[in-house]
Design a protein around this motif. Structure first.
Motif, short mmCIF file in Angstrom:
data_model
loop_
_atom_site.label_atom_id
_atom_site.label_comp_id
_atom_site.label_asym_id
_atom_site.label_seq_id
_atom_site.Cartn_x
_atom_site.Cartn_y
_atom_site.Cartn_z
N TRP A 34 0.73 -1.17 -0.05
CA TRP A 34 0.08 0.03 0.01
C TRP A 34 1.01 1.12 0.01
CZ3 TRP A 34 -5.22 0.31 -0.45
CH2 TRP A 34 -5.80 -0.89 -0.48
N TYR A 35 0.68 2.29 -0.91
CA TYR A 35 1.36 3.50 -0.89
C TYR A 35 0.26 4.67 -0.99
CZ TYR A 35 5.73 1.47 -2.74
OH TYR A 35 6.82 0.61 -2.78
N GLN A 36 0.69 5.54 -0.24
CA GLN A 36 -0.14 6.85 -0.18
C GLN A 36 0.19 8.03 -1.28
OE1 GLN A 36 0.28 9.84 3.06
NE2 GLN A 36 -1.86 9.45 3.44
N GLN A 37 -0.43 8.58 -1.94
CA GLN A 37 0.15 9.53 -3.00
C GLN A 37 -0.76 10.99 -2.87
OE1 GLN A 37 -0.10 8.68 -7.16
NE2 GLN A 37 2.02 9.83 -7.74
N ALA A 38 0.02 11.80 -2.47
CA ALA A 38 -0.65 13.19 -2.37
C ALA A 38 -0.37 13.79 -3.65
CB ALA A 38 0.09 14.10 -1.03
N LEU A 39 -1.19 14.93 -3.82
CA LEU A 39 -1.25 15.50 -5.39
C LEU A 39 0.07 16.22 -5.46
CD1 LEU A 39 -3.37 16.14 -7.47
CD2 LEU A 39 -3.68 18.62 -6.11
N GLY A 40 0.82 15.84 -6.48
CA GLY A 40 1.88 16.26 -7.16
C GLY A 40 3.17 15.78 -6.37
N GLN A 41 2.88 14.72 -5.65
CA GLN A 41 4.14 13.97 -4.96
C GLN A 41 4.22 12.59 -5.52
OE1 GLN A 41 5.98 15.63 -2.78
NE2 GLN A 41 4.90 17.21 -3.44
N GLY A 42 5.38 11.88 -5.47
CA GLY A 42 5.28 10.31 -5.46
C GLY A 42 4.76 9.44 -4.66
N PRO A 43 4.63 8.20 -4.93
CA PRO A 43 3.90 7.57 -3.83
C PRO A 43 4.96 7.39 -2.70
CG PRO A 43 3.81 6.53 -6.31
CD PRO A 43 4.73 7.72 -6.04
N GLU A 44 4.08 7.14 -1.41
CA GLU A 44 4.87 7.03 -0.19
C GLU A 44 4.66 5.53 0.22
OE1 GLU A 44 6.82 10.83 0.14
OE2 GLU A 44 6.79 9.05 1.58
N PHE A 45 5.45 5.11 0.90
CA PHE A 45 5.39 3.72 1.28
C PHE A 45 4.38 3.57 2.51
CE2 PHE A 45 6.19 -0.99 1.94
CZ PHE A 45 6.54 -0.90 3.45
N LEU A 46 3.44 2.66 2.80
CA LEU A 46 2.78 2.72 3.78
C LEU A 46 2.99 1.32 4.58
CD1 LEU A 46 -0.76 3.90 2.86
CD2 LEU A 46 0.90 5.18 4.13
N THR A 47 2.72 0.22 3.86
CA THR A 47 2.81 -1.33 4.53
C THR A 47 3.05 -2.38 3.41
OG1 THR A 47 1.82 -2.74 6.04
CG2 THR A 47 0.43 -1.63 4.48
N TYR A 48 3.58 -3.37 3.79
CA TYR A 48 3.84 -4.55 2.96
C TYR A 48 3.50 -5.72 3.39
CZ TYR A 48 7.11 -8.07 0.86
OH TYR A 48 7.56 -9.33 0.46
N PHE A 49 2.95 -6.61 2.63
CA PHE A 49 2.53 -8.07 3.04
C PHE A 49 3.27 -9.07 2.15
CE2 PHE A 49 -1.16 -7.43 5.86
CZ PHE A 49 -1.48 -6.13 5.58
N GLN A 50 3.66 -9.96 2.73
CA GLN A 50 4.12 -11.21 1.98
C GLN A 50 3.02 -12.54 2.39
OE1 GLN A 50 8.09 -13.63 2.36
NE2 GLN A 50 8.29 -12.21 0.70
N ASN A 51 2.37 -12.63 1.29
CA ASN A 51 1.07 -13.71 1.74
C ASN A 51 0.21 -12.99 2.84
OD1 ASN A 51 1.83 -15.93 -0.52
ND2 ASN A 51 3.67 -16.06 1.11
N GLU A 52 0.04 -13.68 3.73
CA GLU A 52 -0.68 -13.08 4.79
C GLU A 52 -0.30 -12.21 5.96
OE1 GLU A 52 -0.63 -16.15 4.20
OE2 GLU A 52 0.17 -17.09 6.17
N ALA A 53 1.09 -12.39 5.77
CA ALA A 53 2.06 -11.73 6.88
C ALA A 53 2.44 -10.23 6.68
CB ALA A 53 3.19 -12.53 7.09
N GLN A 54 1.99 -9.44 7.52
CA GLN A 54 2.39 -8.02 7.36
C GLN A 54 3.77 -7.91 7.92
OE1 GLN A 54 0.01 -5.30 9.62
NE2 GLN A 54 0.26 -3.55 8.13
N LEU A 55 4.59 -7.69 7.16
CA LEU A 55 6.01 -7.85 7.25
C LEU A 55 6.55 -6.42 7.81
CD1 LEU A 55 7.58 -10.35 4.98
CD2 LEU A 55 6.49 -10.92 7.18
N ASP A 56 6.06 -5.39 7.07
CA ASP A 56 6.46 -4.10 7.54
C ASP A 56 5.21 -2.99 7.42
OD1 ASP A 56 7.56 -1.53 7.16
OD2 ASP A 56 9.22 -2.04 5.92
N LYS A 57 5.13 -2.39 8.67
CA LYS A 57 4.10 -1.29 8.56
C LYS A 57 4.50 0.06 9.08
CE LYS A 57 2.37 -3.23 13.11
NZ LYS A 57 1.21 -3.38 14.00
N SER A 58 5.74 0.18 8.83
CA SER A 58 6.81 1.45 9.21
C SER A 58 6.03 2.76 8.68
CB SER A 58 8.07 1.23 9.13
OG SER A 58 8.29 1.26 7.64
N GLY A 59 5.09 2.64 7.52
CA GLY A 59 5.17 3.84 6.90
C GLY A 59 3.59 4.32 7.31
#
Lengths: 115, 113
Positions: A34-59
């Protein structure tokens, strides 16, 4: 499916409402982002899953943001008590693998407007 | 601070010319660098990936270079066409060889007929 599908495409919420955004990745793709993109900006990382495991939610910006992928396929990003600063496009992407050589396949995004 | 810089201003070029977009980064040592195209209201679409040990990569009218000493990637579109008008994003693996890609702010390209 043929590509990454996101719904709703557009969501208008009143401040304080909860919203849920859905992502249906490409079948068989292990990784989901999942990424969040504000107007005029690039996508910002939110979170990452590998299969059902949420390995990174630092964003994730705050504890009002929550994501899940219970069966390793469809994912939902939930935002509780929405604030105006949450207004953005939320992009979901999937990839066949978790390493850097995997290209990301993005959905069309869900545009959230908080009034 | 750690960041990825792309031309913040829009790039206007004449049809048929070569467009060159830059991507500069600091404080990273990426193993891979990717370029994406994004049209208004759409999600980014993957174009090219280049590895750190590759100096140059080509795909049809697209060419990407990767200079790890300068910490820079250049993206070229030759014989540009109005249909190439879009925002172009570069992205790199924040942690070498892993899943976590971070994106630049993008450069908006307009090709004039």
């Amino acid at each position: 499916g043929a590509g990454v599908s996101q719904s709703p495409r557009y969501k208008v919420a009143k401040r304080g409402q909860d919203v849920a955004l859905r992502c249906d990745p490409i079948s068989g793709h292990v990784s989901l982002f999942w990424y969040q993109q504000a107007l005029g900006q690039g996508p910002e990382f939110l979170t990452y899953f590998q299969n059902e495991a949420q390995l990174d939610k630092s964003g994730l910006p705050s504890d009002r943001f929550f994501a899940e992928r219970p069966e390793g396929s469809v994912s939902t990003l939930k935002i509780q008590r929405t604030q105006q600063e949450d207004s953005a496009v939320y992009l979901c992407a999937s990839s066949m693998q978790g390493v850097g050589t995997g290209e990301l396949f993005f959905g069309e995004g869900s545009r959230l407007t908080v009034l | 601070s750690q960041k990825i810089e792309q031309n913040s201003e829009a790039l206007n070029i004449q049809e048929g010319k070569t467009a060159t977009l830059t991507c500069n980064y600091t404080n990273y040592s990426p193993a891979y660098l990717q370029w994406y195209r994004q049209d208004p209201g759409r999600g980014p679409v993957f174009l090219l990936l280049i590895r750190e040990n590759e100096k140059e990569k080509r795909k049809e009218r697209l060419k990407v270079t990767f200079d790890t000493t300068l910490k820079q990637s250049l993206f070229h579109i030759t014989a540009s066409q109005p249909a190439d008008s879009a925002t172009y994003l570069c992205a790199l693996d924040m942690y070498r060889g892993t899943y976590k890609y971070i994106f630049g702010t993008g450069t908006r390209l307009k090709v004039l007929a």
